[in-house]
Enzyme design. Sequence first.
Site, PDB file in Angstrom:
ATOM      1  N   GLU A 145      49.319 -11.285  20.728  1.00 27.15           N
ATOM      2  CA  GLU A 145      48.219 -12.029  20.109  1.00 27.15           C
ATOM      3  C   GLU A 145      48.560 -13.501  20.174  1.00 27.15           C
ATOM      4  O   GLU A 145      49.712 -13.897  19.981  1.00 27.15           O
ATOM      5  CB  GLU A 145      48.029 -11.617  18.654  1.00 27.15           C
ATOM      6  CG  GLU A 145      47.030 -12.546  17.947  1.00 27.15           C
ATOM      7  CD  GLU A 145      46.462 -11.997  16.652  1.00 27.15           C
ATOM      8  OE1 GLU A 145      47.164 -11.229  15.981  1.00 27.15           O
ATOM      9  OE2 GLU A 145      45.325 -12.366  16.324  1.00 27.15           O
ATOM     10  N   ASN A 168      39.106  -4.285  15.907  1.00 28.02           N
ATOM     11  CA  ASN A 168      40.470  -4.530  15.445  1.00 28.02           C
ATOM     12  C   ASN A 168      40.501  -4.411  13.935  1.00 28.02           C
ATOM     13  O   ASN A 168      39.917  -5.240  13.255  1.00 28.02           O
ATOM     14  CB  ASN A 168      40.922  -5.939  15.839  1.00 28.02           C
ATOM     15  CG  ASN A 168      42.232  -6.313  15.168  1.00 28.02           C
ATOM     16  OD1 ASN A 168      43.254  -5.684  15.427  1.00 28.02           O
ATOM     17  ND2 ASN A 168      42.204  -7.303  14.292  1.00 28.02           N
ATOM     18  N   GLU A 169      41.149  -3.423  13.456  1.00 26.21           N
ATOM     19  CA  GLU A 169      41.304  -3.174  12.015  1.00 26.21           C
ATOM     20  C   GLU A 169      40.096  -3.642  11.204  1.00 26.21           C
ATOM     21  O   GLU A 169      40.220  -4.270  10.163  1.00 26.21           O
ATOM     22  CB  GLU A 169      42.599  -3.767  11.472  1.00 26.21           C
ATOM     23  CG  GLU A 169      42.812  -5.234  11.542  1.00 26.21           C
ATOM     24  CD  GLU A 169      44.109  -5.660  10.835  1.00 26.21           C
ATOM     25  OE1 GLU A 169      44.023  -6.565  10.020  1.00 26.21           O
ATOM     26  OE2 GLU A 169      45.171  -5.079  11.092  1.00 26.21           O
ATOM     27  N   CYS A 171      43.463 -10.281  15.006  1.00 25.87           N
ATOM     28  CA  CYS A 171      42.290 -10.952  14.422  1.00 25.87           C
ATOM     29  C   CYS A 171      41.682 -11.946  15.396  1.00 25.87           C
ATOM     30  O   CYS A 171      40.492 -12.235  15.327  1.00 25.87           O
ATOM     31  CB  CYS A 171      42.671 -11.647  13.126  1.00 25.87           C
ATOM     32  SG  CYS A 171      42.974 -10.482  11.807  1.00 25.87           S
TER      33      CYS A 171
END
Length: 834
Positions: A251, A572-573, A441
């Site tokens: 990331e 994503n989550e 994120c």
Amino acid sequence: MKSFVRIFIVALCLTFPVGLAAEENSNSVFIYSPNPQGGLHIARQNGQGWQEMGRLCSSDYGTWGPEKKMYSPSVCRAKDGTWRLVFQVNDHAPLFAAAYSRDLVNWRPQDYPIMTTRPCREPVVFENPDGTFDIYYKSDKGKRFVSATPNFRDFAPDVASQISDDAWIRDTATIQGKLMQGQCFELSDRELQQIEDHFRLSGQDWQLSNERMHDDGERFASMNSPISATLRVDMSQQKPISDKLIGIFFEDISYAADGGLYAEMVQNRDFEYTPKDHGGWNATTAWHSSKPIEIATEHPLHPNNPHYALLWPDTIWNEGWDGMVVEKGKKYDFSMYVFAGGQKQDFMIQLVGQNGNVLAKSKLKTKASDWQQFSTVLTATASDTKARLVIIPQKAAHVGVDMISLFPQETFMNRKNGLRKDLAETIARLKPKFVRFPGGCMSHGQGLENIYHWNHTIGSLQERKPDFNIWHYHQTRGLGFYEYFQFCEDIGAEPLPVLAAGVPCQNSANNAEGIGGQQGGIPMDEMPAYVQEILNLIEWANGDPATSEWARKRAEAGHPEPFHLKYLGLGNEDIISTVFEERYEMLCRAVRATYPDIKICGTVGPFHAPSADYMEGWEFTKKHPDLQYMTDEHYYESTGWFMHHRDYYDHYDRTAAKVYLGEWAASTRTKRPNVETALAEALYLTDIERNGDVVEMTSYAPMLSKDGHSNWNPDMIYFSNTDVRTTPAYEVQRLFSNYGGDRYVTSTLVTSNTELNYRLGASVVRDSKTGKTFVKLVNALPVAVKLSVEGLSLTGARGEGFSGKPEEQQLNITNLQLGDNITLPPYSLSVVEL
Ligand code: AHR
């Protein structure tokens, strides 16, 4: 709308326990919120007064931390015994929160239906006789509105209502000396017992999760000498497991990309920094001159990069990313776009050291009627770790300059626009089986506007669209999808791009309309275009340039052969809201219909069982077995949690979707990887190998963190401009990856004291391609373990391992060669091959 009187009667009826058996007692409970950050609580009447039991749920709305608030919760018990909750989230957003639960302790993820009025104050919920619900709220001016919902998932647009103040009547109770407003309900003995059990078990779990190795002296005070253990291996009992268990999570967080893995040495090369990236930043950040640098936008190099600098005769210089590391004898590729209306302009390009000494120089002659790229090579005659790039115009002429770039020629695999060699090589040594990118994120972004669009990151550098990064800096996108795929190919790893499922990060700040969180998702009328964008990625990665426009772009960039994309992550989550589910399903169906071979990976939120998103995410996954191949679990936990949940995957449904443990790491209070966290991770990985038939992939997160720019801790690899420091977490990942197999061999580790088993781990795997057998042995006890092995001879086996004190952050990896008597040192990991 139903009349309020009718509703009120129904609501009153529902304060009595639903389905209370004749012999069961009724118990009074009080549901309330002690303060906006406190969430929803429950207290029980114990004869002398109200006794606090614990927190039932809390707000998930808005940015991380203090924005997640719950005001005026209203709870309704439906005829079917389920519970409905609504609450106000803040004093400005045109929405309220809604959730439901079967048992008061497990709640479905919250939905935030968007209304026409703002704010939606003090929402209250009532059930209608037909089983539908009405939610009333007040505007700032005291006007009343109502939204109807058949199912607590779909909410009708709000309309004005004449409901009376009675709807807002609340019960009161004194709890821990404070008078609280809330609602009283009656629960059966069984219901109350379930809630008590829930709080008792979570309390026990919390205690276990707090176990730390630095207390081991006390915990194992009576244990002074080595203990004995036997590893029983049954080579005849084997099962296939994933050969992709260990990969990496990349990331762009903590300067992992720009200023990190991406080898560009010039900071803000495109003059596109803005205060949106970071407070106080602008188009000239990282650039210096004796006079203010003039920035223009009239004639941009590319519409996606509107800003450029207008140079007068003044020298400008770039500070790089905390300076530039220049090494004597090394070559550096300088390039710059120039626009000078056809006139000639020469520049002296220099690399200058901290003392003002010139480390490298080269003259750049330019003549450009329109934007044109000029380049030269700088050869360093001396070294410096904090050099700067200096551009000296040679005569007084007004010229536009943009995309000013400097790369070391020595990049990973010597690729142009390449990666920092030492960092990339450190990553490659992990032999990751896959690379997940570009986040985290960062993939789903800070609000709808910041969702990562993969197609903005390909093509020439100037046509890529820079954007702000949710981690408070800038993304040039110089490290874009082409470079990610190329890196995967270079290190022999499967690409696993993870893109937004039509919703931004659930922790997004408010947009212009004052709506935070998922912001209602990409509007439905824009979803077809977003779906197409996702399909285009597959075409770009795998298509035939002769027939596909997207594949042609890949070929033009230098890769006519397909990248062989097999996996695609969507989401994503995310909070598994209705907004999410609708969009996610739409995306999955389109991918399944067009590219049935692509293995889709979904998401089950940011935490493990029994969190709301995890439960709902898995329910959705199992309800739609045709949609996805795998689902992405995330959990960052304490070492105690990992040591006490070693059976986590043992009971997973073997017929359901596979698991990708996409973000995980153990941490202690020091928040840096050490021997303790490494051993907790190693123990857990032995359990993951045992469950390698259901867990397909894992990736430790985050991977990279640059000194002075950290957004997160712990990380696997820390680095500065001059060094790369691996951690104990890195070594565990490296050892499990380098000594991985595709078949799990049944083995049992037996000790005389089974209470110690949670601190010991063993796993035997085979690689069917090479015929090698690998054994991992973990001893997380403060004493040595004398190990005898049955069913397999480890004598003479070679491998690697480490041992240390739990708090140590540096490891010495030692080469191992096992003899007849095997002793596992205290706090150690030993990995051997046969
Ligand atoms: O790994 C850091 C962050 O943790 C990721 O961006 C996010 O997915 C998670 O919350």
